[in-house]
Design an enzyme around this catalytic site. Structure first.
Site, PDB file in Angstrom:
ATOM      1  N   ASP A   1       1.084   8.256  -1.191  1.00  0.00           N
ATOM      2  CA  ASP A   1       1.746   8.328   0.116  1.00  0.00           C
ATOM      3  C   ASP A   1       1.838   9.765   0.617  1.00  0.00           C
ATOM      4  O   ASP A   1       1.792  10.015   1.828  1.00  0.00           O
ATOM      5  CB  ASP A   1       3.152   7.737   0.043  1.00  0.00           C
ATOM      6  CG  ASP A   1       3.142   6.214  -0.074  1.00  0.00           C
ATOM      7  OD1 ASP A   1       2.096   5.604   0.226  1.00  0.00           O
ATOM      8  OD2 ASP A   1       4.165   5.643  -0.472  1.00  0.00           O
TER       9      ASP A   1
ATOM     10  N   HIS B   1     -11.162  -4.148   8.899  1.00  0.00           N
ATOM     11  CA  HIS B   1     -10.835  -4.010   7.479  1.00  0.00           C
ATOM     12  C   HIS B   1     -11.195  -5.258   6.674  1.00  0.00           C
ATOM     13  O   HIS B   1     -11.321  -5.175   5.441  1.00  0.00           O
ATOM     14  CB  HIS B   1      -9.341  -3.730   7.315  1.00  0.00           C
ATOM     15  CG  HIS B   1      -8.994  -2.278   7.250  1.00  0.00           C
ATOM     16  ND1 HIS B   1      -9.586  -1.403   6.369  1.00  0.00           N
ATOM     17  CD2 HIS B   1      -8.080  -1.548   7.953  1.00  0.00           C
ATOM     18  CE1 HIS B   1      -9.063  -0.197   6.524  1.00  0.00           C
ATOM     19  NE2 HIS B   1      -8.152  -0.257   7.485  1.00  0.00           N
TER      20      HIS B   1
ATOM     21  N   TYR C   1      -9.115   8.828   8.179  1.00  0.00           N
ATOM     22  CA  TYR C   1      -9.580   8.058   9.327  1.00  0.00           C
ATOM     23  C   TYR C   1     -10.606   8.845  10.150  1.00  0.00           C
ATOM     24  O   TYR C   1     -11.726   8.378  10.369  1.00  0.00           O
ATOM     25  CB  TYR C   1      -8.407   7.686  10.227  1.00  0.00           C
ATOM     26  CG  TYR C   1      -7.376   6.784   9.609  1.00  0.00           C
ATOM     27  CD1 TYR C   1      -7.265   5.450  10.010  1.00  0.00           C
ATOM     28  CD2 TYR C   1      -6.480   7.239   8.652  1.00  0.00           C
ATOM     29  CE1 TYR C   1      -6.301   4.602   9.472  1.00  0.00           C
ATOM     30  CE2 TYR C   1      -5.521   6.408   8.103  1.00  0.00           C
ATOM     31  CZ  TYR C   1      -5.430   5.100   8.507  1.00  0.00           C
ATOM     32  OH  TYR C   1      -4.477   4.275   7.963  1.00  0.00           O
TER      33      TYR C   1
ATOM     34  N   GLN D   1       0.840  -1.191   0.000  1.00  0.00           N
ATOM     35  CA  GLN D   1       0.000   0.000   0.000  1.00  0.00           C
ATOM     36  C   GLN D   1       0.876   1.242   0.000  1.00  0.00           C
ATOM     37  O   GLN D   1       1.872   1.295   0.744  1.00  0.00           O
ATOM     38  CB  GLN D   1      -0.906   0.010   1.234  1.00  0.00           C
ATOM     39  CG  GLN D   1      -2.043   1.015   1.154  1.00  0.00           C
ATOM     40  CD  GLN D   1      -2.921   1.000   2.409  1.00  0.00           C
ATOM     41  OE1 GLN D   1      -2.409   1.012   3.525  1.00  0.00           O
ATOM     42  NE2 GLN D   1      -4.218   0.962   2.238  1.00  0.00           N
TER      43      GLN D   1
ATOM     44  N   GLU E   1     -11.034   3.837   5.452  1.00  0.00           N
ATOM     45  CA  GLU E   1     -10.573   4.110   6.821  1.00  0.00           C
ATOM     46  C   GLU E   1     -11.636   4.719   7.722  1.00  0.00           C
ATOM     47  O   GLU E   1     -11.657   4.447   8.924  1.00  0.00           O
ATOM     48  CB  GLU E   1      -9.328   4.992   6.774  1.00  0.00           C
ATOM     49  CG  GLU E   1      -8.134   4.339   6.089  1.00  0.00           C
ATOM     50  CD  GLU E   1      -7.662   3.056   6.779  1.00  0.00           C
ATOM     51  OE1 GLU E   1      -8.097   2.784   7.915  1.00  0.00           O
ATOM     52  OE2 GLU E   1      -6.861   2.323   6.174  1.00  0.00           O
TER      53      GLU E   1
ATOM     54  N   GLU F   1      -3.801  -4.445   6.893  1.00  0.00           N
ATOM     55  CA  GLU F   1      -4.911  -5.385   6.874  1.00  0.00           C
ATOM     56  C   GLU F   1      -4.822  -6.446   5.783  1.00  0.00           C
ATOM     57  O   GLU F   1      -5.836  -6.821   5.178  1.00  0.00           O
ATOM     58  CB  GLU F   1      -6.224  -4.606   6.702  1.00  0.00           C
ATOM     59  CG  GLU F   1      -6.368  -3.828   5.382  1.00  0.00           C
ATOM     60  CD  GLU F   1      -5.818  -2.415   5.406  1.00  0.00           C
ATOM     61  OE1 GLU F   1      -6.190  -1.615   4.537  1.00  0.00           O
ATOM     62  OE2 GLU F   1      -5.018  -2.114   6.310  1.00  0.00           O
TER      63      GLU F   1
ATOM     64  N   HIS G   1      -9.046  -2.809  14.672  1.00  0.00           N
ATOM     65  CA  HIS G   1      -9.090  -1.992  13.450  1.00  0.00           C
ATOM     66  C   HIS G   1      -8.781  -2.848  12.220  1.00  0.00           C
ATOM     67  O   HIS G   1      -9.508  -2.799  11.215  1.00  0.00           O
ATOM     68  CB  HIS G   1      -8.082  -0.847  13.568  1.00  0.00           C
ATOM     69  CG  HIS G   1      -8.085   0.092  12.397  1.00  0.00           C
ATOM     70  ND1 HIS G   1      -8.881   1.209  12.348  1.00  0.00           N
ATOM     71  CD2 HIS G   1      -7.386   0.074  11.230  1.00  0.00           C
ATOM     72  CE1 HIS G   1      -8.677   1.840  11.211  1.00  0.00           C
ATOM     73  NE2 HIS G   1      -7.773   1.167  10.503  1.00  0.00           N
ATOM     74  N   GLU G   2      -7.713  -3.631  12.297  1.00  0.00           N
ATOM     75  CA  GLU G   2      -7.327  -4.440  11.138  1.00  0.00           C
ATOM     76  C   GLU G   2      -8.347  -5.547  10.868  1.00  0.00           C
ATOM     77  O   GLU G   2      -8.604  -5.892   9.707  1.00  0.00           O
ATOM     78  CB  GLU G   2      -5.930  -5.027  11.348  1.00  0.00           C
ATOM     79  CG  GLU G   2      -4.841  -4.003  11.666  1.00  0.00           C
ATOM     80  CD  GLU G   2      -4.806  -2.816  10.720  1.00  0.00           C
ATOM     81  OE1 GLU G   2      -5.163  -2.977   9.534  1.00  0.00           O
ATOM     82  OE2 GLU G   2      -4.424  -1.715  11.167  1.00  0.00           O
TER      83      GLU G   2
END
Length: 641
Positions: free
Chosen positions: A347, A270, A355, A97, A289, A242, A266-267
């Site tokens: 990036d 996902h 988020y 990612q 997110e 994730e 959180h993961e």
């Protein structure tokens, strides 16, 4: 190798993304070489790499690409034995990612393209390979026998993997090293190096419970078969990643008290929001997110058996959003929910906005329609779009179809930079004690300023010995807000007293240490420098490294630059690039380039016998879609002598 299936007979060109890959040969299933061309991007767009254009002969159903990665392949980090916990064997892990998969394999490297895949990975006998897929039994592979002709006597073993559910390229992941696992449940294991695995298994032993709650909340059973965790080396640049079937997490989560396990929630979230329902492009990253933050907080509220915890955690996230939007360095065009990245590097647009502003939008909608109705909407959304990709407009249309009478300022929320137009209504009950203590310390600090630095000894501050980590974090967040809003850093005498009472500079909890270092650096407290430097150089999680380097730079610019340049090659390439940008330093200057070249040559020599870079280490990756199946058999993680 690439397998390309197509029933049409017309000649055509297959276009794939690559970056810092060496293409040796492209072969069709008719046993003839295909013509191909590598078209490089402009110098200022080097992150895009080169487009591999392959002319497909008539009736081609399958092609094979023979290629190899290089030390410049940004998706792969090779670690010497000295950079691991065991200090005995080297280590490799990938991070694709956002658009780094193209440096791992030729592919269509965008989230809107999904494919299933299989993989065959041969490693030295001592090594273990894990991937973002389900391990399967060995299969005969004609292609491997025909094209993998390395002469090597190193004892090896081969792993076979299959990812049946179509995924975006950024979710392909692999790690190779001296790894052990601990079983959490029938579908959950924790992997890490032998010296770390027991601590990781202890801190993450709620994983199965998180999964069951997520299944209940989503209304959809977990689709990916296994849910394993790999606790990586400290240089991993994120809190977690994730990857389906195999979440990557940072060792900065290890505290001994499970207090940072919300990252695991959180993961896990996902697995539905992001991996099943995916943002169509990185412009709509908030859909991945923002939903996942909402889902994570619902899971953790169940774990804590308190709906108020949802708001308590969300308040900290809102503070993080404020910090991001007021910090220097993030361009205005990247301060809105819907981005306009075009051909820039995703990036560069990465921040907490996707988020926390994304979460704030969803929570505001929930407060408008009611918690039960919004929970049902969440389930309907997942059912409708699972295994598909979505855009912000598609989400907007779907919501307004479900709730046509709800008035909402979509354009401002989605497209206007800055803080949300309205703030969600948070229940502050759980935060009050932390906020009150922060305000008491702030008042004490004001008296210190008025007394010209003379300390007062009769102030009775509440003990936080029995406080949860979340309450301490809330206390520090409140202090950071108070000092930032008043542009009034704490007195050194205040910080000294705080250290004496709470020992915050000695905590094992990374979230607490990070915030306390920020407070001290803002006050130019030189006594915190050894702590901050040790923290920023012992791990590479960008959540910590980037803000701390920026804070160091404000008070000690040369120290910040020198420290970073000295340790830049220990960070992941993504982290190095972003910190270099924050500090306005170039890693490709003449002096640094020479150093890098020397380091690269040393790595090549060191890695000739290394597990993850030996000539026996080959990877076979297969990706299949409905009418196009792509298989990569390449010289991945291989170094020629």
């Amino acid at each position: 190798t690439l397998k390309y299936n197509d029933t049409k007979t017309d000649n055509k060109v297959l276009q794939l993304d690559t970056n810092n890959l060496i293409i040796h040969r492209v072969i069709s299933d008719q046993d003839c070489d295909c013509d191909y061309e590598l078209i490089s991007s402009k110098k200022e767009k080097e992150h895009l790499g080169s487009q591999l254009c392959i002319t497909l002969p008539t009736d081609t159903k399958q092609i094979i690409i023979i290629y190899e990665t290089t030390v410049q392949s940004s998706a792969i980090q090779f670690l010497d034995a000295s950079q691991t916990s065991g200090k005995k064997y080297p280590y490799l892990f990938t991070q694709c990612q956002a658009i780094h998969a193209r440096s791992l394999l030729p592919c269509q490297d965008r989230p809107g393209v999904k494919a299933s895949w299989t993989a065959q990975v041969t490693v030295p006998e001592w090594a273990t390979c894990v991937m973002s897929a389900v391990q399967i039994e060995k299969k005969e592979d004609k292609i491997e026998k025909e094209y993998d002709n390395d002469d090597n006597t190193t004892p090896t073993k081969t792993y076979y993997w299959e990812q049946r559910i179509p995924v975006s390229s950024y979710l392909i992941a692999m790690a190779v090293g001296q790894l052990e696992c601990r079983t959490i449940s029938d579908r959950c294991r924790v992997w890490s190096e032998p010296a770390v695995v027991d601590a990781a298994a202890s801190d993450f032993d709620q994983t199965e419970e998180f999964l069951k709650i997520a299944e209940e909340l989503s209304g959809i059973p977990y689709a990916w078969g296994r849910y394993d965790l790999l606790c990586l080396v400290p240089s991993f640049p994120y809190g977690g990643m994730e990857n389906p079937c195999l979440t990557f997490v940072t060792p900065t989560l290890l505290t001994g008290d499970k207090s940072l396990a919300d990252v695991i929630a959180h993961e896990i979230a996902h697995s539905w929001t992001g991996n099943l329902v995916t943002n169509a492009t990185w412009d709509h990253f908030w859909l991945n997110e923002g939903w996942t933050m909402w889902f994570q907080r619902k899971i953790m509220a169940r774990i804590h058996n308190s709906d108020k915890f949802f708001d308590f955690d969300a308040m900290g996230g809102y503070k993080s959003l404020q910090d991001t939007l007021t910090s220097e360095g993030l361009p205005e065009k990247f301060k809105s929910l819907v981005l306009d990245i075009q051909d820039n590097d995703p990036d560069d647009a990465y921040s907490s906005i996707a988020y926390e502003k994304g979460f704030a939008l969803l929570y505001t909608l929930e407060q408008k329609v009611g918690a039960t109705e919004f929970q049902n909407f969440f389930r309907t959304y997942l059912q409708k779009y699972q295994s598909e990709t979505v855009t912000s407009e598609k989400f907007r249309e779907f919501f307004t179809t479900q709730f046509p009478s709800v008035q909402f300022d979509w354009d401002t929320w989605l497209y206007k930079p800055g803080m949300p137009p309205t703030k969600p209504k948070f229940d502050t009950t759980m935060a009050e004690e932390s906020q009150n203590l922060a305000e008491a310390w702030y008042r004490f600090d004001q008296t210190q300023k008025n007394k010209s630095g003379e300390t007062t000894t009769n102030d009775n501050f509440e003990s936080i010995t029995d406080w949860s980590s979340n309450r301490i974090i809330c206390f520090l967040d409140t202090l950071l807000v108070l000092t930032t809003e008043e542009t009034n850093s704490l007195e050194l005498s205040t910080l000294t007293k705080m250290k004496e009472l709470y020992n915050l500079d000695q905590t094992r909890n990374s979230e607490i240490l990070f915030r306390f270092c920020q407070l001290c650096l803002a006050s130019e407290d030189v006594s915190i420098l050894p702590v901050a430097l040790r923290f920023v150089t012992s791990q590479g999680r960008m959540k910590y490294t980037r803000p701390l380097y920026r804070a160091l730079y404000k008070s000690h610019p040369q120290l910040a630059v020198n420290t970073f340049l000295k340790h830049s090659d220990t960070y992941h390439p993504i982290c190095s690039k972003m910190v270099a940008s924050d500090l306005s330093v170039s890693l490709s200057s003449n002096e640094e380039q020479e150093k890098k070249m020397d380091d690269d040559e040393k790595k090549k020599d060191d890695n000739k016998s290394a597990a993850t870079t030996s000539s026996s280490t080959t990877t076979l990756l297969t990706a299949a879609a409905a009418v196009v199946s792509i298989a990569i058999i390449g010289v991945l993680v291989r170094r020629k002598k």
